[in-house]
Design a protein around this motif. Structure first.
Motif, PDB file in Angstrom:
ATOM      1  N   PRO A  69      55.541  41.059 -25.724  1.00  9.15           N
ATOM      2  CA  PRO A  69      54.258  40.928 -25.019  1.00  9.15           C
ATOM      3  C   PRO A  69      53.743  42.268 -24.496  1.00  9.15           C
ATOM      4  O   PRO A  69      54.519  43.108 -24.040  1.00  9.15           O
ATOM      5  CB  PRO A  69      54.591  39.988 -23.849  1.00  9.15           C
ATOM      6  N   ARG A  70      52.446  42.454 -24.566  1.00  7.00           N
ATOM      7  CA  ARG A  70      51.815  43.630 -23.983  1.00  7.00           C
ATOM      8  C   ARG A  70      51.716  43.460 -22.469  1.00  7.00           C
ATOM      9  O   ARG A  70      51.680  42.339 -21.946  1.00  7.00           O
ATOM     10  CB  ARG A  70      50.422  43.841 -24.575  1.00  7.00           C
ATOM     11  N   TYR A 120      49.283  40.934 -20.569  1.00  8.87           N
ATOM     12  CA  TYR A 120      49.512  39.492 -20.419  1.00  8.87           C
ATOM     13  C   TYR A 120      50.985  39.127 -20.250  1.00  8.87           C
ATOM     14  O   TYR A 120      51.341  37.950 -20.220  1.00  8.87           O
ATOM     15  CB  TYR A 120      48.909  38.716 -21.599  1.00  8.87           C
ATOM     16  N   ALA A 121      51.853  40.138 -20.118  1.00 18.14           N
ATOM     17  CA  ALA A 121      53.294  39.861 -20.034  1.00 18.14           C
ATOM     18  C   ALA A 121      53.651  38.984 -18.846  1.00 18.14           C
ATOM     19  O   ALA A 121      54.622  38.212 -18.903  1.00 18.14           O
ATOM     20  CB  ALA A 121      54.071  41.175 -19.968  1.00 18.14           C
ATOM     21  N   GLN A 177      48.661  37.709 -32.006  1.00 20.62           N
ATOM     22  CA  GLN A 177      48.766  37.289 -30.606  1.00 20.62           C
ATOM     23  C   GLN A 177      48.562  38.430 -29.624  1.00 20.62           C
ATOM     24  O   GLN A 177      48.016  38.223 -28.530  1.00 20.62           O
ATOM     25  CB  GLN A 177      50.125  36.615 -30.348  1.00 20.62           C
ATOM     26  N   GLN A 178      48.985  39.642 -29.965  1.00 19.41           N
ATOM     27  CA  GLN A 178      48.849  40.736 -29.001  1.00 19.41           C
ATOM     28  C   GLN A 178      47.395  41.072 -28.730  1.00 19.41           C
ATOM     29  O   GLN A 178      47.054  41.548 -27.641  1.00 19.41           O
ATOM     30  CB  GLN A 178      49.619  41.967 -29.495  1.00 19.41           C
ATOM     31  N   GLN A 179      46.521  40.836 -29.704  1.00 17.25           N
ATOM     32  CA  GLN A 179      45.096  41.030 -29.480  1.00 17.25           C
ATOM     33  C   GLN A 179      44.476  39.780 -28.843  1.00 17.25           C
ATOM     34  O   GLN A 179      43.682  39.881 -27.898  1.00 17.25           O
ATOM     35  CB  GLN A 179      44.369  41.331 -30.797  1.00 17.25           C
ATOM     36  N   GLN A 227      50.789  36.892 -35.799  1.00 16.59           N
ATOM     37  CA  GLN A 227      50.760  38.360 -35.752  1.00 16.59           C
ATOM     38  C   GLN A 227      49.533  38.896 -35.016  1.00 16.59           C
ATOM     39  O   GLN A 227      49.458  40.088 -34.728  1.00 16.59           O
ATOM     40  CB  GLN A 227      50.837  38.950 -37.170  1.00 16.59           C
ATOM     41  N   MET A 262      56.096  37.807 -30.306  1.00 17.22           N
ATOM     42  CA  MET A 262      56.078  39.264 -30.433  1.00 17.22           C
ATOM     43  C   MET A 262      56.278  39.865 -29.041  1.00 17.22           C
ATOM     44  O   MET A 262      55.947  39.233 -28.039  1.00 17.22           O
ATOM     45  CB  MET A 262      54.746  39.735 -31.022  1.00 17.22           C
ATOM     46  N   ASP A 278      45.367  39.267 -25.143  1.00 24.70           N
ATOM     47  CA  ASP A 278      45.110  40.409 -24.273  1.00 24.70           C
ATOM     48  C   ASP A 278      44.294  39.972 -23.053  1.00 24.70           C
ATOM     49  O   ASP A 278      43.150  39.527 -23.183  1.00 24.70           O
ATOM     50  CB  ASP A 278      44.365  41.492 -25.060  1.00 24.70           C
TER      51      ASP A 278
END
Length: 532
Positions: free
Chosen positions: A297-298, A301-302, A276-278, A274, A295, A281
């Protein structure tokens, strides 16, 4: 107009009741949820179409397992991939009952099951059918990992057909309760199969200290659970100058001798899924997701996220069945990694992790453990493990572990351990007080340790100085819980919330017969477990 969704299979279901509207808390859209329901309904229809067969072909069972795995939380967000699986299931239905669609006297054997029938069923029936379905989805993950290593248990494979068939029937509670416990029984066999597969392929896990340093230069982060994918990536990155780091549930890979032998398997990057998005980054490296937990991806880093196996997300590069990881390696070389050495840390500031205490490693020290218990040096064992997640209240597990007395041992497994696995709890009787048993499927190891100790002391597992404090998020935790219930294990504490799909009557049944209870506070629960 896009159809609204309903989903309450994971712990983060909105308002502890269920996700509705256009998107779930996990990030899947209503379209994805609808396709997952269609896929599940098609699988139930396939099981019903095969009802006349005493034995399904192995390739059909494998399809059922792969498709069920794709419906697990945080696995497949890709409508195209889900649509392809639905088509495969429908083709298999047509093969089993050819011409059924144009028959003038339809019997309903090849029709897809309408999942709204399940979601709108009477509360207790819905609860038990959901318990069975979600347990099957979790078990499918373990069966999948075993079968890619060419390990197969036909009884387990055939059970998927039998259980899916039952979900399409109008069974009552008296039939569904035993079925739920049978899911637990079959999952125990499935975890045993995966344990054999992993040790055969990668060796018997041994305790290993894992660095949280990221060295300069190009690297790849591997997340998920699939050890074979990690092995193939290590093979393909050998000699390229690209280092490999584990993430999340891949951490226990460092305990396997045949994986640890690769010098460019460097260490572990980050913590639980949970975060991973941070943690990812703007990371100067690609991330390969081999299974859940992905999750959305932002944007930062997508462009460096790759998926393989059952994992899917729209717009991400998917590595196919040939497992040619060249695009991932090329991206790592292109991004170049960090220019300088980086020291990462865990949630509590620790800079190293230890893993590898599976049942082989722990039971090799059985005489030492037994003597420590008999002498009073070790007073109690705690199994504190399960899924991690983002919902507030999960700091309970960190505080609980911190409060455990110095004459106790904490066994842990799955990604819930990242709440506390960087803590230095010291030793007791020459043994580390914190032992990481492995991935969530290594609940099998924890069970084998408990059964072996019970045998030595001539008692049942429930009479051991052992308490279980479990956290849950997705469906693999459900099938593990059902396995523990099948074994008759009692007094399990579960959190951070109880499953939304458990009706009051079903929950009351579990509380009465197995004494399952929700967690309260670390202090109160610890005192109760120690009899203080």
């Amino acid at each position: 107009m896009e159809q609204e969704m309903f989903c309450f299979q994971c712990e983060q279901a909105a308002n502890c009741a269920g996700c509705t509207g256009r998107a779930g808390v996990c990030g899947k859209t209503s379209e994805t949820a609808r396709l997952q329901d269609r896929l599940t309904g098609a699988l139930i229809g396939l099981a019903r179409a095969s009802n006349g067969e005493a034995h399904l072909a192995e390739d059909v069972c494998r399809l059922m397992i792969r498709a069920l795995f794709a419906t697990l939380t945080n696995v497949n967000f890709d409508p195209q991939a889900l649509g392809q699986l639905i088509d495969l299931v429908h083709r298999e239905q047509e093969r089993l009952v050819p011409g059924c669609a144009v028959c003038s006297a339809p019997c309903g054997r090849a029709e897809d099951y309408d999942m709204t029938r399940l979601w709108n069923a009477p509360e207790d029936i819905r609860s038990l059918k959901s318990l069975v379905l979600f347990g099957l989805r979790g078990m499918a993950a373990y069966a999948y990992h075993a079968m890619v290593l060419d390990f197969w248990d036909d009884e387990v494979g055939q059970f998927f057909r039998r259980a899916l068939f039952a979900l399409g029937e109008d069974w009552g509670m008296d039939d569904l309760l035993p079925l739920a416990l049978e899911v637990g029984e079959q999952n125990l066999a499935c975890m045993a199969l995966l344990d054999r597969a992993n040790t055969h392929a990668f060796g018997t896990p041994e305790p290993a200290q894992v660095s949280m340093v990221v060295e300069p230069g190009p690297f790849i982060v591997v997340s998920g659970h699939d050890l074979l994918d990690l092995k193939l990536l290590l093979d393909q990155t050998a000699g390229t100058g690209v280092s490999v780091y584990t993430h999340g549930e891949m951490l226990p890979a460092h305990g396997y001798p045949n994986l640890r032998a690769y010098p460019h398997l460097k260490g572990n990057f980050g913590t639980a899924w949970q975060n991973q998005q941070q943690e990812f980054d703007a990371i100067p490296a690609p991330v390969l997701f081999t299974t859940n937990c992905l999750m959305p991806p932002r944007g930062s880093y997508a462009d460096r996220v790759f998926t393989t196996g059952t994992v899917g997300y729209p717009g991400m590069v998917h590595i196919g069945a040939d497992r040619d990881f060249s695009p991932v390696i090329q991206k790592a070389l292109e991004l170049g990694g960090y220019a300088n050495r980086r020291q990462l840390s865990g949630i509590n500031g620790g800079t190293t992790l230890t893993t590898g205490f599976a049942h082989g490693a722990v039971l090799a020290r059985a005489d030492q453990i037994v003597e420590a218990v008999k002498s009073g040096a070790i007073r109690h064992f705690f199994l504190v493990g399960g899924c991690d997640g983002a919902r507030p209240g999960r700091n309970y597990y960190t505080e609980f572990v911190k409060l455990t007395p110095p004459d106790t041992v904490v066994l842990t497994l799955a990604c819930g351990k990242f709440r506390f696995n960087d803590l230095d709890l010291g030793t007791v009787a020459g043994l580390p007080r914190l032992m990481d048993v492995g991935q969530c499927n290594d609940a099998y190891s924890a069970i084998q340790i408990a059964l072996a100790l019970a045998n030595v002391f001539g008692c049942g597992v429930n009479e051991l100085p052992l308490s279980m404090v479990l956290s849950w998020y997705e469906q693999k935790a459900v099938c593990i819980l059902l396995t523990l219930l099948h074994l008759g294990i009692q007094n399990i504490r579960l959190g951070p919330t109880l499953p939304a799909f458990l009706s009051p009557n079903v929950l009351a049944y579990l509380a009465e017969h197995y004494h399952i209870a929700p967690i309260t506070t670390p202090e109160r629960d610890l005192m109760a477990m120690l009899g203080e």
